[in-house]
Design a protein around this motif. Structure first.
Motif, PDB file in Angstrom:
ATOM      1  N   GLN A  55      -2.453   4.565   1.668  1.00  0.00           N
ATOM      2  CA  GLN A  55      -2.406   3.350   2.323  1.00  0.00           C
ATOM      3  C   GLN A  55      -3.730   2.902   2.484  1.00  0.00           C
ATOM      4  O   GLN A  55      -3.923   1.550   2.221  1.00  0.00           O
ATOM      5  N   ARG A  58      -4.827   1.422  -0.849  1.00  0.00           N
ATOM      6  CA  ARG A  58      -4.138   0.181  -1.213  1.00  0.00           C
ATOM      7  C   ARG A  58      -4.575  -0.998  -0.393  1.00  0.00           C
ATOM      8  O   ARG A  58      -4.763  -2.306  -1.124  1.00  0.00           O
ATOM      9  N   LYS A  59      -5.069  -0.878   0.625  1.00  0.00           N
ATOM     10  CA  LYS A  59      -5.473  -2.068   1.584  1.00  0.00           C
ATOM     11  C   LYS A  59      -6.797  -2.336   1.454  1.00  0.00           C
ATOM     12  O   LYS A  59      -7.297  -3.651   1.748  1.00  0.00           O
TER      13      LYS A  59
END
Length: 65
Positions: A55, A58-59
């Motif tokens: 996560q 991805r950010k």
């Protein structure tokens, strides 16, 4: 020996606590496959680390904070 005959009342201490947590069927399977050995169970945060890291990747947009 037939493990089906072993009940929760036959267990003491940590073994009883484990059987209460996972159930007698799972406890019997654990005893059959790993009885007498050391079994390490990962901590919850360790189990979730891979997903957390993904996560974050991805950010991340490559810019400095």
């Amino acid at each position: 020996m037939n493990l089906e005959r072993v009940t929760l009342e036959d267990l003491d201490g940590d073994q009883r606590e484990l059987a209460e947590l996972i159930g007698m069927e799972a406890y019997r399977a654990l005893a059959t496959h790993h009885g007498g050995t050391y079994v390490y169970v990962q901590a919850p945060n360790s189990l979730l680390r891979k997903d957390r890291n993904e996560q974050i990747r991805r950010k991340f947009d490559g810019k400095k904070l």
